[in-house]
Design an enzyme around this catalytic site. Sequence first.
Site, PDB file in Angstrom:
ATOM      1  N   ASP A   6      54.058 105.591 126.314  1.00  0.00           N
ATOM      2  CA  ASP A   6      53.240 105.351 125.119  1.00  0.00           C
ATOM      3  C   ASP A   6      51.869 105.976 125.321  1.00  0.00           C
ATOM      4  O   ASP A   6      51.445 106.219 126.453  1.00  0.00           O
ATOM      5  CB  ASP A   6      53.096 103.841 124.865  1.00  0.00           C
ATOM      6  CG  ASP A   6      52.263 103.546 123.629  1.00  0.00           C
ATOM      7  OD1 ASP A   6      52.611 104.059 122.546  1.00  0.00           O
ATOM      8  OD2 ASP A   6      51.250 102.829 123.731  1.00  0.00           O
ATOM      9  N   SER A   7      51.178 106.174 124.219  1.00  0.00           N
ATOM     10  CA  SER A   7      49.815 106.712 124.299  1.00  0.00           C
ATOM     11  C   SER A   7      48.897 105.750 125.051  1.00  0.00           C
ATOM     12  O   SER A   7      47.878 106.168 125.583  1.00  0.00           O
ATOM     13  CB  SER A   7      49.276 106.952 122.892  1.00  0.00           C
ATOM     14  OG  SER A   7      49.322 105.753 122.147  1.00  0.00           O
ATOM     15  N   CYS A  69      56.077 105.196 121.579  1.00  0.00           N
ATOM     16  CA  CYS A  69      54.961 105.494 120.675  1.00  0.00           C
ATOM     17  C   CYS A  69      55.478 106.239 119.438  1.00  0.00           C
ATOM     18  O   CYS A  69      56.183 107.236 119.565  1.00  0.00           O
ATOM     19  CB  CYS A  69      53.980 106.377 121.440  1.00  0.00           C
ATOM     20  SG  CYS A  69      52.597 106.972 120.496  1.00  0.00           S
ATOM     21  N   GLU A 153      42.860  96.811 118.734  1.00  0.00           N
ATOM     22  CA  GLU A 153      42.317  97.017 120.089  1.00  0.00           C
ATOM     23  C   GLU A 153      40.980  96.322 120.294  1.00  0.00           C
ATOM     24  O   GLU A 153      40.567  96.086 121.417  1.00  0.00           O
ATOM     25  CB  GLU A 153      42.230  98.508 120.403  1.00  0.00           C
ATOM     26  CG  GLU A 153      43.622  99.109 120.504  1.00  0.00           C
ATOM     27  CD  GLU A 153      43.682 100.432 121.220  1.00  0.00           C
ATOM     28  OE1 GLU A 153      42.643 100.956 121.629  1.00  0.00           O
ATOM     29  OE2 GLU A 153      44.808 100.949 121.360  1.00  0.00           O
ATOM     30  N   CYS A 185      54.139 102.070 113.772  1.00  0.00           N
ATOM     31  CA  CYS A 185      53.110 102.222 114.810  1.00  0.00           C
ATOM     32  C   CYS A 185      53.210 101.007 115.717  1.00  0.00           C
ATOM     33  O   CYS A 185      53.378  99.876 115.240  1.00  0.00           O
ATOM     34  CB  CYS A 185      51.729 102.298 114.164  1.00  0.00           C
ATOM     35  SG  CYS A 185      50.363 102.228 115.344  1.00  0.00           S
ATOM     36  N   HIS A 187      51.143  99.268 117.287  1.00  0.00           N
ATOM     37  CA  HIS A 187      50.153  98.194 117.134  1.00  0.00           C
ATOM     38  C   HIS A 187      50.464  97.239 115.986  1.00  0.00           C
ATOM     39  O   HIS A 187      49.949  96.129 115.945  1.00  0.00           O
ATOM     40  CB  HIS A 187      48.767  98.793 116.916  1.00  0.00           C
ATOM     41  CG  HIS A 187      48.185  99.402 118.149  1.00  0.00           C
ATOM     42  ND1 HIS A 187      48.854 100.348 118.884  1.00  0.00           N
ATOM     43  CD2 HIS A 187      47.004  99.192 118.782  1.00  0.00           C
ATOM     44  CE1 HIS A 187      48.100 100.703 119.913  1.00  0.00           C
ATOM     45  NE2 HIS A 187      46.978 100.019 119.874  1.00  0.00           N
TER      46      HIS A 187
HETATM   47  N1  DGL Z   1      51.091 104.189 119.990  1.00  0.00           N
HETATM   48  C1  DGL Z   1      50.598 104.781 118.765  1.00  0.00           C
HETATM   49  C2  DGL Z   1      51.725 104.792 117.725  1.00  0.00           C
HETATM   50  O1  DGL Z   1      52.688 104.046 117.807  1.00  0.00           O
HETATM   51  C3  DGL Z   1      49.405 104.037 118.219  1.00  0.00           C
HETATM   52  C4  DGL Z   1      48.137 104.250 119.006  1.00  0.00           C
HETATM   53  C5  DGL Z   1      47.681 105.692 119.023  1.00  0.00           C
HETATM   54  O2  DGL Z   1      47.252 106.230 117.979  1.00  0.00           O
HETATM   55  O3  DGL Z   1      47.763 106.274 120.087  1.00  0.00           O
HETATM   56  O4  DGL Z   1      51.671 105.555 116.791  1.00  0.00           O
END
Ligand code: DGL
Length: 271
Positions: A6-7, A69, A153, A185, A187
Site C-alpha cells: 500500500d502507499s 491500495c 490521517e 480507497c 481510507h
Molecule cells: N491507499 C490509497 C488508496 O487506496 C489512499 C491513500 C493515498 O492516496 O495514498 O487509494
Amino acid sequence: MIGLFDSGFGGLHVLRGVVKRLPRYGYLYLGDSARAPYGPRHSDEVYAFTKQGVEFLFARGAELVVLACNTASSEALRAIQQCYQKANDNKKVLGVLIPFAEAAAARTRTKRVGVMGTEGTVRSGAFLREITKVDATIKVFQQSCPLLVPLVESGQQDSEKADALIREYTRPLLEKNIDTLVLGCTHYGILEEKIKKIVGKDIHVISDRDVMPESIAAYLKRHPEVETRLEKNSMVRFYCTGDKKHFEKLGGIFFGKAIEAVQMTLGVKDI
Ligand code: DGL
C-alpha cells in the site's frame, strides 16, 4: 507468504480483514509511508513506486502480492501483471480493483454504480473500465474525494467535518440515482459506517471488508499451486518506508491493534 502493498497506512485495513479470514498464513506488509499519499501523484510515479514495492515483497519471500491500495491498483496493476507475463515470470500480483469491480457489477440492480476514490484513481478511469468489462450496460459515475485521506490521517473521522465532506462528495453520485457505491480507497473503510448512514440503506456499499478476504480465499482455492507454497506460520511482518513511530501509531488505527514495524528505505537508488 502473502505480501500486501500500500502507499502507506490504509492497506492495513485490508490486511486486517484478510488476516481475520485467513489466519494460518504468513504475511508481509509494506507501506510506502515516506511517499504517501499516492492519490495526487502522477501515474508514472505511482507505477514506478508500486513496482519497487512489489519487487521488495517478492525479494523478501512473498509468493503472491496483493496491491491493497486502490490508487496503485488503478494506475499500476495491469502494467505490472503484463510486465511479469512478458518476462514469463511466475510472479502473481492481484489488486483490490478487480474484486471491487466484480462485486459492484454483481450487486447493482439498476445498473448505476458510483465510485468514490482519490484523484489518481478517478483520473485513471480504471473502475469504469473494469466494471463495464463485466457488464457493458452498467453506468459508472466517479467522484474524487481528495480531502478524505487527510481527514482520516489527522484523526478526524468522527468529526462534523467528516459528515459534511461525505455529504458533499456523495451528493453528485446520489443525484445520478446509483444503487451501489464502491468505497474505492483504503481510507474509506474507516468511514464505512458513517458513509452508510449518510447514503441510506437502499444503497449497497462495497467495501474492502466484505470483498477482499473472500476474494483472496477464493483465489487460493482456485490456485492450489500457489496455496501449497505459502508459509503457514500465522505471522505478520510490517515494513514502512517513512517514520517508524508515526507508522506504528497511525497504522494501529487501520489495523485495529498494535503493530511493530521495520523501517526500510525504498528510494529510486534501490532499483
Ligand atoms: N491507499 C490509497 C488508496 O487506496 C489512499 C491513500 C493515498 O492516496 O495514498 O487509494
